[in-house]
Design a protein around this motif. Sequence first.
Motif, PDB file in Angstrom:
ATOM      1  N   GLU A 211     -39.653 -43.038  23.026  1.00  0.00           N
ATOM      2  CA  GLU A 211     -39.375 -41.596  23.466  1.00  0.00           C
ATOM      3  C   GLU A 211     -37.958 -41.279  24.344  1.00  0.00           C
ATOM      4  O   GLU A 211     -37.364 -40.570  24.145  1.00  0.00           O
ATOM      5  CB  GLU A 211     -40.403 -40.869  23.923  1.00  0.00           C
ATOM      6  N   VAL A 212     -37.951 -42.545  25.156  1.00  0.00           N
ATOM      7  CA  VAL A 212     -36.805 -42.261  26.164  1.00  0.00           C
ATOM      8  C   VAL A 212     -35.570 -42.462  25.545  1.00  0.00           C
ATOM      9  O   VAL A 212     -34.572 -41.919  26.039  1.00  0.00           O
ATOM     10  CB  VAL A 212     -36.911 -43.365  27.226  1.00  0.00           C
ATOM     11  N   LEU A 213     -35.377 -43.316  24.489  1.00  0.00           N
ATOM     12  CA  LEU A 213     -34.280 -43.348  23.769  1.00  0.00           C
ATOM     13  C   LEU A 213     -33.645 -41.771  23.244  1.00  0.00           C
ATOM     14  O   LEU A 213     -32.527 -42.013  22.798  1.00  0.00           O
ATOM     15  CB  LEU A 213     -34.255 -44.378  22.647  1.00  0.00           C
ATOM     16  N   LYS A 214     -34.703 -40.991  22.979  1.00  0.00           N
ATOM     17  CA  LYS A 214     -34.080 -39.861  22.266  1.00  0.00           C
ATOM     18  C   LYS A 214     -33.182 -38.973  23.294  1.00  0.00           C
ATOM     19  O   LYS A 214     -32.187 -38.315  22.830  1.00  0.00           O
ATOM     20  CB  LYS A 214     -35.444 -38.801  21.918  1.00  0.00           C
ATOM     21  N   ASP A 215     -33.805 -39.144  24.599  1.00  0.00           N
ATOM     22  CA  ASP A 215     -32.798 -38.396  25.576  1.00  0.00           C
ATOM     23  C   ASP A 215     -31.738 -39.216  26.319  1.00  0.00           C
ATOM     24  O   ASP A 215     -30.845 -38.530  26.988  1.00  0.00           O
ATOM     25  CB  ASP A 215     -33.946 -37.835  26.753  1.00  0.00           C
ATOM     26  N   LEU A 216     -31.533 -40.497  25.931  1.00  0.00           N
ATOM     27  CA  LEU A 216     -30.517 -41.322  26.785  1.00  0.00           C
ATOM     28  C   LEU A 216     -29.307 -40.920  26.543  1.00  0.00           C
ATOM     29  O   LEU A 216     -28.370 -40.541  27.544  1.00  0.00           O
ATOM     30  CB  LEU A 216     -30.763 -42.726  26.450  1.00  0.00           C
ATOM     31  N   PRO A 217     -28.813 -40.620  25.286  1.00  0.00           N
ATOM     32  CA  PRO A 217     -27.397 -40.140  25.449  1.00  0.00           C
ATOM     33  C   PRO A 217     -27.061 -38.692  26.311  1.00  0.00           C
ATOM     34  O   PRO A 217     -25.971 -38.863  26.781  1.00  0.00           O
ATOM     35  CB  PRO A 217     -27.162 -39.686  23.663  1.00  0.00           C
ATOM     36  N   GLN A 218     -27.944 -37.796  26.138  1.00  0.00           N
ATOM     37  CA  GLN A 218     -27.759 -36.617  26.787  1.00  0.00           C
ATOM     38  C   GLN A 218     -27.902 -36.902  28.556  1.00  0.00           C
ATOM     39  O   GLN A 218     -27.202 -36.217  29.178  1.00  0.00           O
ATOM     40  CB  GLN A 218     -28.855 -35.644  26.569  1.00  0.00           C
ATOM     41  N   ILE A 219     -28.793 -37.847  28.950  1.00  0.00           N
ATOM     42  CA  ILE A 219     -28.880 -38.073  30.328  1.00  0.00           C
ATOM     43  C   ILE A 219     -27.858 -38.703  30.700  1.00  0.00           C
ATOM     44  O   ILE A 219     -27.082 -38.271  31.669  1.00  0.00           O
ATOM     45  CB  ILE A 219     -30.093 -39.190  30.392  1.00  0.00           C
ATOM     46  N   ILE A 220     -27.073 -39.527  29.980  1.00  0.00           N
ATOM     47  CA  ILE A 220     -25.950 -40.355  30.438  1.00  0.00           C
ATOM     48  C   ILE A 220     -24.742 -39.322  30.227  1.00  0.00           C
ATOM     49  O   ILE A 220     -23.787 -39.392  31.186  1.00  0.00           O
ATOM     50  CB  ILE A 220     -25.581 -41.597  29.313  1.00  0.00           C
ATOM     51  N   GLU A 221     -24.462 -38.567  29.541  1.00  0.00           N
ATOM     52  CA  GLU A 221     -23.574 -37.486  29.433  1.00  0.00           C
ATOM     53  C   GLU A 221     -23.443 -36.449  30.958  1.00  0.00           C
ATOM     54  O   GLU A 221     -22.612 -36.423  31.407  1.00  0.00           O
ATOM     55  CB  GLU A 221     -23.684 -36.316  28.382  1.00  0.00           C
ATOM     56  N   ALA A 222     -24.841 -36.103  31.158  1.00  0.00           N
ATOM     57  CA  ALA A 222     -24.889 -35.462  32.269  1.00  0.00           C
ATOM     58  C   ALA A 222     -24.576 -36.025  33.628  1.00  0.00           C
ATOM     59  O   ALA A 222     -24.510 -35.676  34.700  1.00  0.00           O
ATOM     60  CB  ALA A 222     -26.245 -34.656  32.171  1.00  0.00           C
ATOM     61  N   ASN A 223     -24.934 -37.368  33.627  1.00  0.00           N
ATOM     62  CA  ASN A 223     -24.743 -38.257  34.673  1.00  0.00           C
ATOM     63  C   ASN A 223     -24.048 -39.464  34.651  1.00  0.00           C
ATOM     64  O   ASN A 223     -24.455 -40.486  34.945  1.00  0.00           O
ATOM     65  CB  ASN A 223     -26.335 -38.630  35.308  1.00  0.00           C
ATOM     66  N   ALA A 224     -22.587 -39.244  33.968  1.00  0.00           N
ATOM     67  CA  ALA A 224     -21.945 -40.374  33.422  1.00  0.00           C
ATOM     68  C   ALA A 224     -21.563 -41.501  34.643  1.00  0.00           C
ATOM     69  O   ALA A 224     -21.668 -42.471  34.604  1.00  0.00           O
ATOM     70  CB  ALA A 224     -20.627 -39.777  32.959  1.00  0.00           C
TER      71      ALA A 224
END
Length: 248
Positions: A211-224
């Motif tokens: 499940e964590v993989l689904k949100d990982l791109p958005q989390i990285i984008e918001a906290n690059a």
Amino acid sequence: MKIERYSAWELDHSAPITPQVTRILRERVIKNDLKPGDRISESEVASTYDVSRQPVREAFIKLADQGLLEIRPQRGTIVTRIGYFAVLDARFLREAIEADICKILADARSPDLIAELRAQLARQNALDRQDADGFIQLDDLFHRTLAEAAGKAGAWRQIEGLKSQMDRVRYLSLGEFRVDTLIAQHCAVVDRIEAGDIAGANSAIRFHLREVLKDLPQIIEANARFFDLPDGDMPPPVNAPIQGGTIA
């Protein structure tokens, strides 16, 4: 940076100091109270918790071994950025271990375990949906209970050491936490274990831990700025296919 005192993170001076300092600093890094790039010093930490520098130095070394701190001789110590591949590797290893744990439990089919897990699910459902931090604690309890019931408490301790980077990502995503989805996935795991469905339990836990993989791109984008990406880019994660069983 200045380190503030938090009542929940104070020391018991009658107990061994190094493990406490290590645990407190680890929690503060994981919960992003100490953020990637922050500088900390032995003297500041020692002063904050009223201890000598020796246990702080030992804690720094332990946390550096876990990839949470970087000790730079003559230049100070900083909180590391979150390693992209470290997150993927930790999640991959955790999936492999917990899939086998769930297969063991589905084969054993303990009514006492199912009762305990159902009680935990009730606590998860009763939790305020805005209390993501509280849910993370209940989530850890759920997974630790699975490991201990399978006689794999030692494996769980290994998982706890591995998942530090994953947990940092989880705390960065508190505002986006899909608690209902995660509880439903926990229910699926318990259902398959209770049914003695070995393949289904394996499938359910693997699906949940991805499940964590689904949100990982958005989390990285918001906290690059908090992440260490390979060559500044984010390659797609690679997973083995989920085999066998259905998730009800």
